[in-house]
Design an enzyme around this catalytic site. Structure first.
Site, PDB file in Angstrom:
ATOM      1  N   ARG A 119       0.730  -1.063  -0.021  1.00  0.00           N
ATOM      2  CA  ARG A 119       0.133   0.025  -0.030  1.00  0.00           C
ATOM      3  C   ARG A 119       0.671   1.116  -0.035  1.00  0.00           C
ATOM      4  O   ARG A 119       0.686   2.291   0.815  1.00  0.00           O
ATOM      5  CB  ARG A 119      -0.847   0.169   1.367  1.00  0.00           C
ATOM      6  CG  ARG A 119      -1.876  -1.104   1.231  1.00  0.00           C
ATOM      7  CD  ARG A 119      -2.831  -1.028   0.150  1.00  0.00           C
ATOM      8  NE  ARG A 119      -4.093  -2.186   0.278  1.00  0.00           N
ATOM      9  CZ  ARG A 119      -3.893  -3.274  -0.160  1.00  0.00           C
ATOM     10  NH1 ARG A 119      -2.891  -3.571  -0.692  1.00  0.00           N
ATOM     11  NH2 ARG A 119      -5.146  -4.021   0.097  1.00  0.00           N
ATOM     12  N   SER A 124     -10.756  -0.957   3.115  1.00  0.00           N
ATOM     13  CA  SER A 124     -10.006  -0.906   4.389  1.00  0.00           C
ATOM     14  C   SER A 124      -9.661   0.381   4.719  1.00  0.00           C
ATOM     15  O   SER A 124      -8.866   1.267   3.794  1.00  0.00           O
ATOM     16  CB  SER A 124      -8.595  -1.711   4.160  1.00  0.00           C
ATOM     17  OG  SER A 124      -8.925  -3.013   3.772  1.00  0.00           O
ATOM     18  N   GLU A 179      -5.175   3.845   5.719  1.00  0.00           N
ATOM     19  CA  GLU A 179      -4.496   3.680   4.217  1.00  0.00           C
ATOM     20  C   GLU A 179      -5.386   4.793   3.353  1.00  0.00           C
ATOM     21  O   GLU A 179      -4.659   5.260   2.558  1.00  0.00           O
ATOM     22  CB  GLU A 179      -5.281   2.328   3.785  1.00  0.00           C
ATOM     23  CG  GLU A 179      -4.941   1.967   2.405  1.00  0.00           C
ATOM     24  CD  GLU A 179      -5.844   0.695   1.900  1.00  0.00           C
ATOM     25  OE1 GLU A 179      -5.585  -0.479   2.547  1.00  0.00           O
ATOM     26  OE2 GLU A 179      -6.745   0.987   0.922  1.00  0.00           O
TER      27      GLU A 179
HETATM   28  P1  FAD Z   1      -9.120   8.342  -5.555  1.00  0.00           P
HETATM   29  O1  FAD Z   1      -9.630   7.904  -4.339  1.00  0.00           O
HETATM   30  O2  FAD Z   1      -9.561   9.042  -6.654  1.00  0.00           O
HETATM   31  O3  FAD Z   1      -7.585   8.978  -5.037  1.00  0.00           O
HETATM   32  C1  FAD Z   1      -6.589   8.359  -4.251  1.00  0.00           C
HETATM   33  C2  FAD Z   1      -5.437   9.096  -4.308  1.00  0.00           C
HETATM   34  O4  FAD Z   1      -4.638   8.961  -5.581  1.00  0.00           O
HETATM   35  C3  FAD Z   1      -5.492  10.552  -3.843  1.00  0.00           C
HETATM   36  O5  FAD Z   1      -4.649  11.278  -3.247  1.00  0.00           O
HETATM   37  C4  FAD Z   1      -5.543  11.234  -5.326  1.00  0.00           C
HETATM   38  O6  FAD Z   1      -5.146  12.604  -5.304  1.00  0.00           O
HETATM   39  C5  FAD Z   1      -4.225  10.187  -6.140  1.00  0.00           C
HETATM   40  N1  FAD Z   1      -4.810  10.283  -7.376  1.00  0.00           N
HETATM   41  C6  FAD Z   1      -5.563   9.543  -8.150  1.00  0.00           C
HETATM   42  N2  FAD Z   1      -5.677   9.459  -9.569  1.00  0.00           N
HETATM   43  C7  FAD Z   1      -4.401  10.309  -9.873  1.00  0.00           C
HETATM   44  C8  FAD Z   1      -3.536  10.195 -10.843  1.00  0.00           C
HETATM   45  N3  FAD Z   1      -3.934  10.027 -12.110  1.00  0.00           N
HETATM   46  N4  FAD Z   1      -2.235  10.963 -10.909  1.00  0.00           N
HETATM   47  C9  FAD Z   1      -1.920  11.269  -9.560  1.00  0.00           C
HETATM   48  N5  FAD Z   1      -2.741  10.957  -8.409  1.00  0.00           N
HETATM   49  C10 FAD Z   1      -3.694  10.599  -8.388  1.00  0.00           C
HETATM   50  N6  FAD Z   1      -7.670  -1.164  -2.583  1.00  0.00           N
HETATM   51  C11 FAD Z   1      -6.627  -2.044  -2.599  1.00  0.00           C
HETATM   52  O7  FAD Z   1      -5.429  -1.754  -2.693  1.00  0.00           O
HETATM   53  N7  FAD Z   1      -7.094  -3.197  -2.559  1.00  0.00           N
HETATM   54  C12 FAD Z   1      -8.660  -3.528  -2.464  1.00  0.00           C
HETATM   55  O8  FAD Z   1      -8.717  -4.624  -2.338  1.00  0.00           O
HETATM   56  C13 FAD Z   1      -9.604  -2.374  -2.345  1.00  0.00           C
HETATM   57  N8  FAD Z   1     -10.636  -2.759  -2.093  1.00  0.00           N
HETATM   58  C14 FAD Z   1     -11.355  -1.892  -1.768  1.00  0.00           C
HETATM   59  C15 FAD Z   1     -12.913  -1.989  -1.895  1.00  0.00           C
HETATM   60  C16 FAD Z   1     -13.880  -1.100  -1.710  1.00  0.00           C
HETATM   61  C17 FAD Z   1     -15.371  -1.155  -1.740  1.00  0.00           C
HETATM   62  C18 FAD Z   1     -13.304   0.326  -1.720  1.00  0.00           C
HETATM   63  C19 FAD Z   1     -14.442   1.400  -1.676  1.00  0.00           C
HETATM   64  C20 FAD Z   1     -12.085   0.686  -1.934  1.00  0.00           C
HETATM   65  C21 FAD Z   1     -11.345  -0.230  -2.005  1.00  0.00           C
HETATM   66  N9  FAD Z   1      -9.632  -0.102  -2.215  1.00  0.00           N
HETATM   67  C22 FAD Z   1      -9.173  -1.333  -2.484  1.00  0.00           C
HETATM   68  C23 FAD Z   1      -9.190   1.229  -2.280  1.00  0.00           C
HETATM   69  C24 FAD Z   1      -9.110   1.851  -3.721  1.00  0.00           C
HETATM   70  O9  FAD Z   1     -10.069   1.127  -4.276  1.00  0.00           O
HETATM   71  C25 FAD Z   1      -7.899   2.103  -4.122  1.00  0.00           C
HETATM   72  O10 FAD Z   1      -7.114   2.807  -3.445  1.00  0.00           O
HETATM   73  C26 FAD Z   1      -8.101   2.767  -5.642  1.00  0.00           C
HETATM   74  O11 FAD Z   1      -7.018   2.707  -6.287  1.00  0.00           O
HETATM   75  C27 FAD Z   1      -8.462   4.268  -5.519  1.00  0.00           C
HETATM   76  O12 FAD Z   1      -8.652   4.470  -6.758  1.00  0.00           O
HETATM   77  P2  FAD Z   1      -9.352   6.032  -7.193  1.00  0.00           P
HETATM   78  O13 FAD Z   1      -9.223   6.253  -8.843  1.00  0.00           O
HETATM   79  O14 FAD Z   1     -10.827   5.868  -6.703  1.00  0.00           O
HETATM   80  O15 FAD Z   1      -8.522   6.985  -6.309  1.00  0.00           O
HETATM   81  N1  EPU Z   2     -10.649 -10.603  10.314  1.00  0.00           N
HETATM   82  C1  EPU Z   2     -11.252 -10.657  11.410  1.00  0.00           C
HETATM   83  N2  EPU Z   2     -12.064  -9.509  11.546  1.00  0.00           N
HETATM   84  C2  EPU Z   2     -12.637  -8.820  10.823  1.00  0.00           C
HETATM   85  C3  EPU Z   2     -12.142  -8.416   9.638  1.00  0.00           C
HETATM   86  C4  EPU Z   2     -11.002  -9.627   9.371  1.00  0.00           C
HETATM   87  O1  EPU Z   2     -10.910 -11.288  12.486  1.00  0.00           O
HETATM   88  O2  EPU Z   2     -13.349  -7.754  11.057  1.00  0.00           O
HETATM   89  C5  EPU Z   2      -9.480 -11.506   9.907  1.00  0.00           C
HETATM   90  C6  EPU Z   2      -9.989 -12.470   8.791  1.00  0.00           C
HETATM   91  O3  EPU Z   2     -10.832 -13.753   9.423  1.00  0.00           O
HETATM   92  C7  EPU Z   2      -8.818 -12.966   8.082  1.00  0.00           C
HETATM   93  C8  EPU Z   2      -7.811 -11.639   8.192  1.00  0.00           C
HETATM   94  O4  EPU Z   2      -8.444 -10.906   9.372  1.00  0.00           O
HETATM   95  O5  EPU Z   2      -8.472 -13.966   8.583  1.00  0.00           O
HETATM   96  C9  EPU Z   2      -7.883 -10.893   6.815  1.00  0.00           C
HETATM   97  O6  EPU Z   2      -8.896 -10.597   6.406  1.00  0.00           O
HETATM   98  P1  EPU Z   2      -9.251 -10.347   4.925  1.00  0.00           P
HETATM   99  O7  EPU Z   2      -9.158 -11.692   4.225  1.00  0.00           O
HETATM  100  O8  EPU Z   2     -10.639  -9.996   4.840  1.00  0.00           O
HETATM  101  O9  EPU Z   2      -8.316  -9.226   4.475  1.00  0.00           O
HETATM  102  P2  EPU Z   2      -7.928  -8.107   5.166  1.00  0.00           P
HETATM  103  O10 EPU Z   2      -6.595  -8.241   5.424  1.00  0.00           O
HETATM  104  O11 EPU Z   2      -8.938  -7.305   6.069  1.00  0.00           O
HETATM  105  C10 EPU Z   2      -6.773  -7.046   2.933  1.00  0.00           C
HETATM  106  C11 EPU Z   2      -6.724  -5.902   2.281  1.00  0.00           C
HETATM  107  C12 EPU Z   2      -7.960  -5.509   1.314  1.00  0.00           C
HETATM  108  C13 EPU Z   2      -8.024  -6.633   0.417  1.00  0.00           C
HETATM  109  C14 EPU Z   2      -7.997  -8.111   1.092  1.00  0.00           C
HETATM  110  C15 EPU Z   2      -7.966  -9.257   0.254  1.00  0.00           C
HETATM  111  C16 EPU Z   2      -5.565  -4.296   3.493  1.00  0.00           C
HETATM  112  C17 EPU Z   2      -5.512  -3.025   4.413  1.00  0.00           C
HETATM  113  N3  EPU Z   2      -6.624  -4.627   3.113  1.00  0.00           N
HETATM  114  O12 EPU Z   2      -7.762  -6.867   3.887  1.00  0.00           O
HETATM  115  O13 EPU Z   2      -7.934  -4.391   0.644  1.00  0.00           O
HETATM  116  O14 EPU Z   2      -9.031  -6.675  -0.456  1.00  0.00           O
HETATM  117  O15 EPU Z   2      -6.961  -7.989   2.143  1.00  0.00           O
HETATM  118  O16 EPU Z   2      -6.648  -9.552  -0.272  1.00  0.00           O
HETATM  119  O17 EPU Z   2      -4.360  -4.903   3.243  1.00  0.00           O
HETATM  120  C18 EPU Z   2      -8.291  -2.057   0.780  1.00  0.00           C
HETATM  121  O18 EPU Z   2      -6.995  -2.030   0.722  1.00  0.00           O
HETATM  122  O19 EPU Z   2      -9.068  -1.015   0.793  1.00  0.00           O
HETATM  123  C19 EPU Z   2      -8.859  -3.362   0.791  1.00  0.00           C
HETATM  124  C20 EPU Z   2     -10.196  -3.769   0.722  1.00  0.00           C
END
Ligand code: FAD
Ligand code: EPU
Length: 340
Positions: free
Chosen positions: A164, A240, A336
């Site tokens: 991240r 997250s 994050e």
């Molecule tokens: P924004 O929120 O619009 O911007 C994020 C940052 O990047 C800001 O600082 C912005 O200024 C900058 N930025 C955006 N575009 C540019 C550009 N073109 N050039 C320079 N700076 C820029 N993240 C994960 O890593 N793994 C996950 O599994 C994951 N799951 C998610 C699930 C949900 C339901 C949600 C809501 C979010 C999740 N995220 C996850 C977080 C998010 O999707 C990512 O961080 C994604 O990359 C953000 O993209 P965005 O276009 O919405 O960025």
């Molecule tokens: N867990 C708990 N309680 C909770 C949530 C999770 O005990 O309320 C435990 C789960 O049971 C599991 C472990 O924590 O054993 C990990 O949980 P999970 O697999 O849901 O993943 P996470 O670590 O919570 C990360 C990323 C997610 C990504 C998933 C899948 C980060 C900060 N988050 O979540 O990314 O989608 O793994 O790879 O690394 C994001 O960055 O926004 C994001 C959603």
């Protein structure tokens, strides 16, 4: 393109927070975006780039220019016997790129299916899920250097990708606007089924793994994500809220002794990564709600807006969680989400 004043950002952030930008402009054409950035950006010292707004928490109105990146385009740039190089515009939806590559059987991104947001934001925090990070397929990006006005090409070694993390969140924060990203994808995909329940879920529907394709992997990842994470269309959130913290082997030993069910993963450097969701849950926060700011009932790492929460209410909740996790476990949770 039109310059709007007093523009509501509510629809532009997945938390659904009501905040207003002093001014707002968006670009669909890369040439217009680049010439604006080169020629006009100096007139807007305070500005913010926004993609899908899925990793942003607005805690106040934005007193400057918000620039929406809506540029589109995905194209094969080059190929050899083993790889294709696919370039996508910064404003493309990330999951559209994953869908496009998966349909062509170009492997590598399928485990990152359904992550919200844009291609241009993916390198910023080096998005990751289900065992991979975008850095694993990253080839290069182009970014406008705001100081020089030059569009530079950067390779993986230039971007400092980590969990991240990248230079764009550290010393290069705010210095570049990412214009496009190129990924190197495998023509003969190797499936990555090791994380969590992916393999198990596939085997529920398929007799064995013999004819499994990256499309199957994408489908399963989408299903798992839909079950685990709230959909921002129905309940505001930014995924997250905190990163999973890393602790030393010594602290891990102490924590594990006191909490045998602690969820942790050993890292190559001898440290341990802890599941922040577990820590937050075991501080009693899971499902808690203060007015319209809450902790999701199935995933304690996800803070949610039940409707009318302000950014500050979400932030205050996040800070209370950080305090209790520190008091109970002695572990610092780092946010994050970008608080703006
Ligand atoms: P924004 O929120 O619009 O911007 C994020 C940052 O990047 C800001 O600082 C912005 O200024 C900058 N930025 C955006 N575009 C540019 C550009 N073109 N050039 C320079 N700076 C820029 N993240 C994960 O890593 N793994 C996950 O599994 C994951 N799951 C998610 C699930 C949900 C339901 C949600 C809501 C979010 C999740 N995220 C996850 C977080 C998010 O999707 C990512 O961080 C994604 O990359 C953000 O993209 P965005 O276009 O919405 O960025
Ligand atoms: N867990 C708990 N309680 C909770 C949530 C999770 O005990 O309320 C435990 C789960 O049971 C599991 C472990 O924590 O054993 C990990 O949980 P999970 O697999 O849901 O993943 P996470 O670590 O919570 C990360 C990323 C997610 C990504 C998933 C899948 C980060 C900060 N988050 O979540 O990314 O989608 O793994 O790879 O690394 C994001 O960055 O926004 C994001 C959603």
């Amino acid at each position: 393109m039109e310059l709007f004043s007093g523009f509501s950002l509510k629809a532009l952030n997945t938390f659904g927070i009501e905040a207003t930008a002093q001014s707002y402009i968006e670009f669909e054409k890369e040439t217009e975006l680049v010439s604006f950035l080169k020629d006009k950006l100096s007139g807007f010292p305070d500005h913010l780039i926004i993609g899908g707004g899925s990793n942003i928490l607005f805690v106040e109105d934005y007193l400057g220019l918000v620039i929406g990146i809506r540029t589109k385009g995905i194209a094969k740039e080059a190929e050899n016997d083993d790889y294709v190089f696919v370039k996508a515009a910064a404003g493309e939806k990330w999951d559209h790129l994953v869908e496009y590559c998966t349909e062509k059987n170009w492997g590598g991104l399928e485990n990152l299916s359904l992550i919200p947001g844009t291609v241009g934001a993916a390198p910023i925090q080096n998005i990751g899920a289900y065992g991979i990070e975008q850095k694993d397929c990253f080839y290069s990006l182009t970014a406008l250097n705001k100081q020089s006005g030059i569009v530079e090409t950067m390779f993986s070694k230039d971007c400092g990708f980590g969990y991240r993390d990248s230079i764009f969140k550290n010393h290069a924060k705010g210095k570049f606007v990412i214009i496009s990203v190129t990924y190197k994808l495998a023509k003969h995909p190797v499936l990555n089924l090791d994380y969590g329940s992916i393999r198990q879920e596939i085997l529920k529907e398929h007799f064995n793994l013999k004819n499994i394709t990256i499309q199957h992997v994408r489908d399963v990842v989408i299903e798992i994500r839909k079950q685990k994470l709230p959909d921002p269309l129905f309940i505001g959130n930014a995924g997250s809220f905190f990163k999973n913290p890393t602790v030393s082997a010594e602290l891990h030993y102490l924590l594990k002794t006191e909490n045998p069910d602690l969820i942790s993963f050993p890292m190559a450097d001898g440290n341990f990564k802890l599941a922040a969701g577990w820590l937050v849950e075991h501080c009693g926060w899971k499902g808690k709600r203060i007015k319209d700011a809450g902790v999701h009932e199935n995933q304690a790492l996800v803070l949610v807006n039940y409707g009318l929460a302000s950014g500050n209410e979400i932030l205050q909740l996040a800070k209370q969680i950080q305090i209790s996790v520190f008091e109970i476990f002695g572990v610092d949770l780092v946010m994050e989400v970008n608080v703006i």
